[in-house]
Write an enzyme that holds these catalytic residues in place. Structure first.
Site, PDB file in Angstrom:
ATOM      1  N   CYS A  66      12.039  13.502  -1.542  1.00 49.35           N
ATOM      2  CA  CYS A  66      10.677  13.756  -1.055  1.00 49.35           C
ATOM      3  C   CYS A  66      10.719  14.642   0.196  1.00 49.35           C
ATOM      4  O   CYS A  66      11.511  14.403   1.114  1.00 49.35           O
ATOM      5  CB  CYS A  66       9.974  12.438  -0.741  1.00 49.35           C
ATOM      6  SG  CYS A  66       8.273  12.693  -0.210  1.00 49.35           S
ATOM      7  N   CYS A  70       8.748  10.431   6.424  1.00 48.12           N
ATOM      8  CA  CYS A  70       8.385   9.053   6.812  1.00 48.12           C
ATOM      9  C   CYS A  70       9.655   8.313   7.272  1.00 48.12           C
ATOM     10  O   CYS A  70      10.598   8.164   6.484  1.00 48.12           O
ATOM     11  CB  CYS A  70       7.734   8.325   5.641  1.00 48.12           C
ATOM     12  SG  CYS A  70       6.413   9.290   4.868  1.00 48.12           S
ATOM     13  N   CYS A  73      11.540   5.614   5.189  1.00 43.13           N
ATOM     14  CA  CYS A  73      11.653   5.745   3.740  1.00 43.13           C
ATOM     15  C   CYS A  73      13.005   6.287   3.268  1.00 43.13           C
ATOM     16  O   CYS A  73      13.408   7.402   3.635  1.00 43.13           O
ATOM     17  CB  CYS A  73      10.536   6.647   3.220  1.00 43.13           C
ATOM     18  SG  CYS A  73      10.604   6.806   1.427  1.00 43.13           S
ATOM     19  N   CYS A 110       2.075  -0.654 -11.168  1.00 45.09           N
ATOM     20  CA  CYS A 110       1.952   0.421 -10.189  1.00 45.09           C
ATOM     21  C   CYS A 110       3.083   1.425 -10.379  1.00 45.09           C
ATOM     22  O   CYS A 110       4.248   1.033 -10.487  1.00 45.09           O
ATOM     23  CB  CYS A 110       2.038  -0.142  -8.767  1.00 45.09           C
ATOM     24  SG  CYS A 110       0.933  -1.519  -8.486  1.00 45.09           S
ATOM     25  N   CYS A 141      -2.146   1.349 -11.474  1.00 50.51           N
ATOM     26  CA  CYS A 141      -2.159   1.802 -10.089  1.00 50.51           C
ATOM     27  C   CYS A 141      -1.130   2.923  -9.961  1.00 50.51           C
ATOM     28  O   CYS A 141      -0.114   2.897 -10.662  1.00 50.51           O
ATOM     29  CB  CYS A 141      -1.804   0.648  -9.153  1.00 50.51           C
ATOM     30  SG  CYS A 141      -1.706   1.137  -7.412  1.00 50.51           S
ATOM     31  N   CYS A 201      -6.138   1.126  -2.688  1.00 52.47           N
ATOM     32  CA  CYS A 201      -5.101   0.211  -2.201  1.00 52.47           C
ATOM     33  C   CYS A 201      -4.545   0.869  -0.949  1.00 52.47           C
ATOM     34  O   CYS A 201      -3.960   1.948  -1.029  1.00 52.47           O
ATOM     35  CB  CYS A 201      -4.021   0.034  -3.265  1.00 52.47           C
ATOM     36  SG  CYS A 201      -2.596  -0.918  -2.694  1.00 52.47           S
ATOM     37  N   ARG A 273      -2.128  -8.069   0.150  1.00 52.67           N
ATOM     38  CA  ARG A 273      -0.814  -8.232  -0.508  1.00 52.67           C
ATOM     39  C   ARG A 273       0.301  -8.423   0.508  1.00 52.67           C
ATOM     40  O   ARG A 273       0.478  -7.619   1.419  1.00 52.67           O
ATOM     41  CB  ARG A 273      -0.492  -7.015  -1.393  1.00 52.67           C
ATOM     42  CG  ARG A 273       0.880  -7.158  -2.080  1.00 52.67           C
ATOM     43  CD  ARG A 273       1.140  -6.086  -3.102  1.00 52.67           C
ATOM     44  NE  ARG A 273       0.073  -6.028  -4.073  1.00 52.67           N
ATOM     45  CZ  ARG A 273      -0.605  -4.926  -4.392  1.00 52.67           C
ATOM     46  NH1 ARG A 273      -0.298  -3.798  -3.816  1.00 52.67           N
ATOM     47  NH2 ARG A 273      -1.555  -4.957  -5.284  1.00 52.67           N
TER      48      ARG A 273
END
Ligand code: SF4
Length: 328
Positions: A66, A70, A73, A110, A141, A201, A273
């Site tokens: 990616c 972040c 991550c 998801c 999702c 979400c 959640r």
């Protein structure tokens, strides 16, 4: 400090409000723990059956590589974490995973892709996945990065029920975690998703070295969105070797439970959640989170690229607590 329950009990406990001030949220976090939990329980019971837990399964349909940075991550190409970049999965393989998740008891499936934003040709494939998963009777999702309004509408037409896009942190702390996209870009994507008629979400991560004030800011931001996210994942940082946050100090479990309780009280009708971080969390902490108003978990042994409790371990915990999967 001694606090009588009535002393702090707000008049409209459990009412949906979008005008939460930081001061009010700060006051919630500052409540004596039993008072905070009691209040969260009251709100939870006003809107939900407290014995029910919504079960979602999350898979990575496109792993690693990616371009975003972040700091938590393992899938960011900026860090050397040992996660290999893979291509987008085939539709059939995703549907097979969804069938297995349904057999195991999940009600929502998801699909996560490590993208800054989807390319239109990749979105064609994701739309096929969404339609296929929906076709076997699961809620759908996806979390694919930033979306344009048109992309959000395409996903809605394919049958997407929920789109995950987290705010991650308070507006003030956000820049210490991500520099490749702005907070406003996140809010814009949430707006596109909401306008397309897809359920939102959206939550965040705690334990990233943020201050107590940052946790207050994150909850206040979520609770003052134009509409509350239908689903609010609260994640405890999973420290992954190679990421900038691998060596930080762990958050006190009570501070984590307080964050769950504050989410429950400020977003009364949202499903909260108890998200990443359960693999290393004690059963007692998880039980406290359920008591504080968490009513959803990720179910299945993997969360994208990190470990999650095995299904039998989760079933055993839910059995011990007398909790049951939420009916759709
Ligand atoms: S959290 Fe998402 S956007 Fe950020 S680096 Fe990981 S995969 Fe990319």
């Amino acid at each position: 400090m001694t606090v009588a329950a009535s002393e702090h009990a707000p008049r409209e406990l459990g009412a949906v409000r979008h005008d939460w001030t930081r001061e009010e949220v700060r006051a919630l976090f500052a409540l004596p723990f039993p008072e905070l939990i009691f209040r969260a329980q009251q709100v939870h019971r006003a809107h939900f059956d407290p014995t029910e837990v919504q079960m979602s399964t999350l898979i990575s349909i496109k792993t690693g590589g990616c371009p975003e940075d972040c700091a938590y991550c393992p899938q960011s190409a900026h860090y050397d974490t040992g996660v290999k970049a893979e291509k987008l999965m085939h539709v059939d393989a995703v549907i097979a995973e969804a069938r297995a998740a349904k057999r195991a008891g999940a009600s929502r499936f998801c699909m996560g892709a490590a993208w800054r934003e989807p390319k239109d040709r990749d979105l064609d494939t994701v739309c096929e996945m969404v339609a296929g998963v929906k076709g076997i009777g699961l809620e759908t999702c996806a979390t694919l990065g930033m979306l344009t309004p048109r992309q959000a509408r395409r996903l809605k037409s394919a049958g997407l029920d929920y789109y995950n896009h987290n705010l991650d942190a308070s507006p003030e702390y956000y820049g210490a975690i991500i520099t490749t996209r702005t907070y406003q870009e996140r809010l814009d994507t949430l707006g596109s998703v909401r306008d397309a008629g897809i359920h939102v979400c959206c939550g965040g991560i705690v334990g990233m070295g943020e201050s107590a004030e940052d946790r207050i800011g994150m909850i206040a931001t979520l609770a003052t969105l134009p509409a509350h996210p239908e689903s609010v994942p609260i994640n405890m940082l999973v420290k992954v070797e190679g990421t900038p946050l691998a060596r930080g100090e762990a958050i006190d479990p009570f501070d984590f439970v307080r964050t769950i309780a504050a989410a429950r009280i400020t977003m009364p009708k949202s499903v909260v959640r108890l998200s990443a971080g359960r693999e290393d969390m004690s059963e007692e902490t998880q039980a406290l989170c359920f008591i504080a108003g968490a009513n959803s978990i990720f179910y299945g042994p993997k969360l994208l690229t990190t470990a999650n409790p095995a299904r039998d371990r989760d079933r055993h915990l839910l059995d011990k607590l007398g909790l049951v999967p939420m009916a759709r």
